[in-house]
Enzyme design. Structure first.
Site, PDB file in Angstrom:
ATOM      1  N   GLU A 108       0.808  -1.215   0.000  1.00  0.00           N
ATOM      2  CA  GLU A 108       0.000   0.000   0.000  1.00  0.00           C
ATOM      3  C   GLU A 108       0.847   1.274   0.000  1.00  0.00           C
ATOM      4  OE1 GLU A 108      -0.235  -2.562   2.114  1.00  0.00           O
ATOM      5  OE2 GLU A 108      -2.057  -3.525   1.365  1.00  0.00           O
ATOM      6  N   PHE A 163      -6.100   0.010   5.384  1.00  0.00           N
ATOM      7  CA  PHE A 163      -4.757  -0.153   4.809  1.00  0.00           C
ATOM      8  C   PHE A 163      -4.281   1.079   4.051  1.00  0.00           C
ATOM      9  CE2 PHE A 163      -6.531  -4.664   4.405  1.00  0.00           C
ATOM     10  CZ  PHE A 163      -6.230  -4.950   5.723  1.00  0.00           C
ATOM     11  N   HIS A 194     -14.591  -0.480   2.382  1.00  0.00           N
ATOM     12  CA  HIS A 194     -14.826  -1.140   3.668  1.00  0.00           C
ATOM     13  C   HIS A 194     -14.728  -0.188   4.844  1.00  0.00           C
ATOM     14  CE1 HIS A 194     -15.064  -4.637   1.320  1.00  0.00           C
ATOM     15  NE2 HIS A 194     -14.826  -5.517   2.250  1.00  0.00           N
ATOM     16  N   ASP A 238     -15.718  -9.963   9.125  1.00  0.00           N
ATOM     17  CA  ASP A 238     -14.258  -9.849   9.078  1.00  0.00           C
ATOM     18  C   ASP A 238     -13.695  -9.308  10.395  1.00  0.00           C
ATOM     19  OD1 ASP A 238     -13.593 -10.954   6.701  1.00  0.00           O
ATOM     20  OD2 ASP A 238     -13.485  -9.077   5.581  1.00  0.00           O
TER      21      ASP A 238
END
Ligand SMILES: Cc1ncc(C[n+]2csc(CCOP(=O)(O)OP(=O)(O)O)c2C)c(N)n1
Ligand SMILES: [Mg+2]
Lengths: 281, 315
Positions: free
Chosen positions: B55, B80, B106, B114
């Site tokens: 990332e 991230f 997300h 998750d």
């Protein structure tokens, strides 16, 4: 482009060293050590290698230089000034309020800088992005990126190493100023990076190892990198931190400390020892 | 009510940009299916780059592309990108005002099973503190598509937050969307609900109930967190005298914090904040988690009654 022979470059390197010392002394702070070690790499780059037009900053076909180890900006400011980007006198404004020469490079304040940096480990990714754009647009410019050896401890560098190889960015030429010092001491003691050549080879880069203070070797290395197709190149330049000033050479303490006026005087004497001072503003 | 995840709006927006703007490139970090960038990848493979699970490198590469005049949309999960690559965003991108568009998928606790590691609850706080940054949190798929298009034609760094779960599509194609300009969805004089993201729909449901109880409730869709529409917030405070902020994000430094900053300096009125209250999330269904973490219209109604009591105490 005017080509400077080695005997023309030698005195320029001296002036660049003097500039670094004078500007950090005037600022009362800054990073002479890692600037002095990169003088030959940067001088050859700006005077003989970069296809650039210091009077036409927005020229779209220019080669790009990304300073990843932003703290070494004194050497970049000095080569920029000496190659015509701005007046040499402006160097003495380094780190002062309102100066375009910020303590770490700010591309918004100093046109001609290709990126803002100071947080280590990020420059190679930026260079890759510029190189990828050149590939997309089928343009010929090349992208150079200077990193420190301690900086190679940053994980992002190795992410970028994979990116450049994966996208076959043969228009990227990375430079490592391999002076074996970082702030806390010797790189191999803090957290070793050896064997460096093998690391880059295994990341599918073309690797060129040289003495980073030998102007002829530096010239040749850039020329060799330019010939390599299908993969990025890296020049691992063995250097001495603080090069050119006896009391600074290979001493970690001169990483981020400016000389005082006596130290400056002593240093300038050493730099110009052979032919006496040629220092000009 | 039609249901659709806001990430689909992002995917559709990119597809349209692929057709209309040759400068637009899309980068992802091994999550292209989930973030919907694979739609763009299939149509425009030569303008899509998977940077792998890297990332920080992705943000740096985007910086370089932007320096060369491209408009890169970098995309991965909010945790991230806003978290892991914050320093890259701050120093290399925001400081230099580079034209990089960051899409954080997300967002919010509705990510569900998750669990906490993947439920981004901090991006608003992390991004709105950065000078030069534009921050948009659209409320449904249609608005997300509009925001994606709008960001492409705007110069400078920007962050777009969207979510995983299908959520009500309650705006229409013809609604005007302008970055930095909030939308008043319902008029009212007793109290104002200010929300961002899909949870704005819960605010609308709450307002309907409150109106039935005789409480005239204004609802504002604050889709742009930065630059924040201060005038509308101050006006709402002056005209209704009580505010409830509504977000699927930490209230600390989030929309709640942002609104409070404006109010205390201009027109202090009682405020209640619906959102995550300084905790991490956990695994569960989105519905279970919304219930447990106090993010439903029922919770908004309770907060509204509370803020009205505080308002009358003061008066
Ligand atoms: C991300 C980040 N961490 C730490 C620093 C602080 N820092 C500045 S220079 C430096 C040492 C760099 O060593 P090296 O890369 O070998 O540079 P050189 O020897 O060429 O000066 C450190 C740790 C920083 N600027 N950025
Ligand atoms: Mg070093």
């Amino acid at each position: 482009m005017v080509f400077f022979s080695v005997d023309k470059l030698e005195p320029i390197c001296k002036d660049i060293r003097a500039d670094i010392l004078r500007m950090t002394e005037a600022a009362g702070s800054g990073h002479p050590g890692g600037s002095l070690s990169a003088v030959e790499l940067m001088t050859v780059l700006y005077f003989n290698v970069l296809n650039h037009r210091p009077q036409e900053l927005e020229w779209s076909e220019r080669d790009r230089f990304i300073l990843s180890k932003g703290h070494a900006c004194p050497v970049v400011y000095a080569v920029m000034a000496r190659s015509g980007y701005f007046p040499v006198e402006e160097l003495l404004t380094l780190r002062k309020l309102g100066s375009r020469l910020q303590g770490h490079p700010n591309m918004k304040s100093l046109p001609g800088l290709e990126s803002s940096s100071g947080s280590l480990g990020q420059g190679l990714s930026v260079a890759n992005g510029l190189a990828l754009a050149a590939k997309i647009d089928k343009r010929d410019y090349r992208v150079y990126c200077l990193m420190g050896d301690g900086e190679l401890q940053e994980g992002q560098i190795w992410e970028a190493a994979m990116t450049a190889a994966h996208y076959k960015l043969d228009n990227v030429c990375a430079l490592v100023d391999y002076n074996n010092l970082q702030i806390d001491g010797k790189v191999e003691d803090v957290k070793g990076i050896a064997p460096l050549k093998e690391k880059w080879l295994s990341f599918n880069w073309h690797v060129i190892e040289i003495d980073g203070h030998d102007l002829e070797q530096v010239e040749k290395a850039y020329a060799e990198a330019k010939q390599i197709k299908g993969k990025p190149s890296i020049i691992i330049a063995k250097t001495i931190k603080g090069k050119g000033v006896s009391f600074m050479e290979d001493v970690a303490g001169w990483h981020g400390k400016a000389p005082n006026s006596e130290e400056l005087e002593q240093a300038l004497k050493e730099i110009y020892v052979q032919e006496g001072s040629t220092l000009k503003n | 009510m039609k249901m659709k995840p806001t990430r689909d709006g992002y995917g559709e927006g990119l597809l349209e940009l692929g057709k209309t703007n040759p400068l637009v490139l899309v980068l992802d970090a091994d999550l292209s299916k989930s973030t919907r960038t694979d739609w763009f990848m299939k149509e425009f493979p030569e303008r899509f780059f998977d940077i792998g699970i890297a990332e920080q490198d992705m943000l740096g590469t985007a910086a370089g592309l932007a320096l060369a005049g491209k408009i890169p949309f970098v995309t991965t999960y909010g945790v991230f990108v806003a978290g892991r690559a914050w320093d890259q965003i701050r120093t290399t991108i925001a400081y230099a005002e580079l034209n990089v568009k960051i899409a954080g998928a997300h967002g919010g606790i509705s990510v569900g099973p998750d669990g906490a590691t993947h439920q981004a609850l901090e991006e608003i706080t992390l991004m709105r503190v950065l000078p030069n940054m534009i921050l948009v949190v659209p409320c449904d798929a249609i608005e997300t598509k509009k925001a994606t298009l709008a960001l492409a034609s705007l110069q400078g760094p920007a962050y777009l937050r969207f979510t995983r779960e299908a959520s009500p599509v309650f705006t229409s194609e013809s609604d005007i969307f302008e970055i930095g300009k909030s939308i008043t969805l319902k008029k009212g004089t007793d109290l104002t609900l200010i929300g961002c993201g899909p949870i704005v729909y819960e605010a609308l449901m709450a307002a309907e109930e409150l109106n039935k109880l005789g409480i005239s409730t204004r609802v504002i869709n604050m889709h742009t967190i930065k630059p924040l529409d201060k005038e509308t917030i101050i006006k709402a405070a002056l005209e209704t005298g009580a505010i409830v902020t509504v977000e699927e994000h930490q209230v600390m430094g989030g929309l709640g914090g942002a609104v409070a900053e404006i109010l205390v300096q201009n027109s202090p009125v009682p405020v209640e904040m619906i959102g995550i209250q300084d905790t991490f999330g956990e695994s569960g269904t989105p519905e279970e988690l919304a219930e447990k973490y106090g993010l439903t219209s029922r919770h908004i109604i309770e907060a509204s009654k509370k803020v009205l009591k505080r308002k009358t105490c003061r008066a």
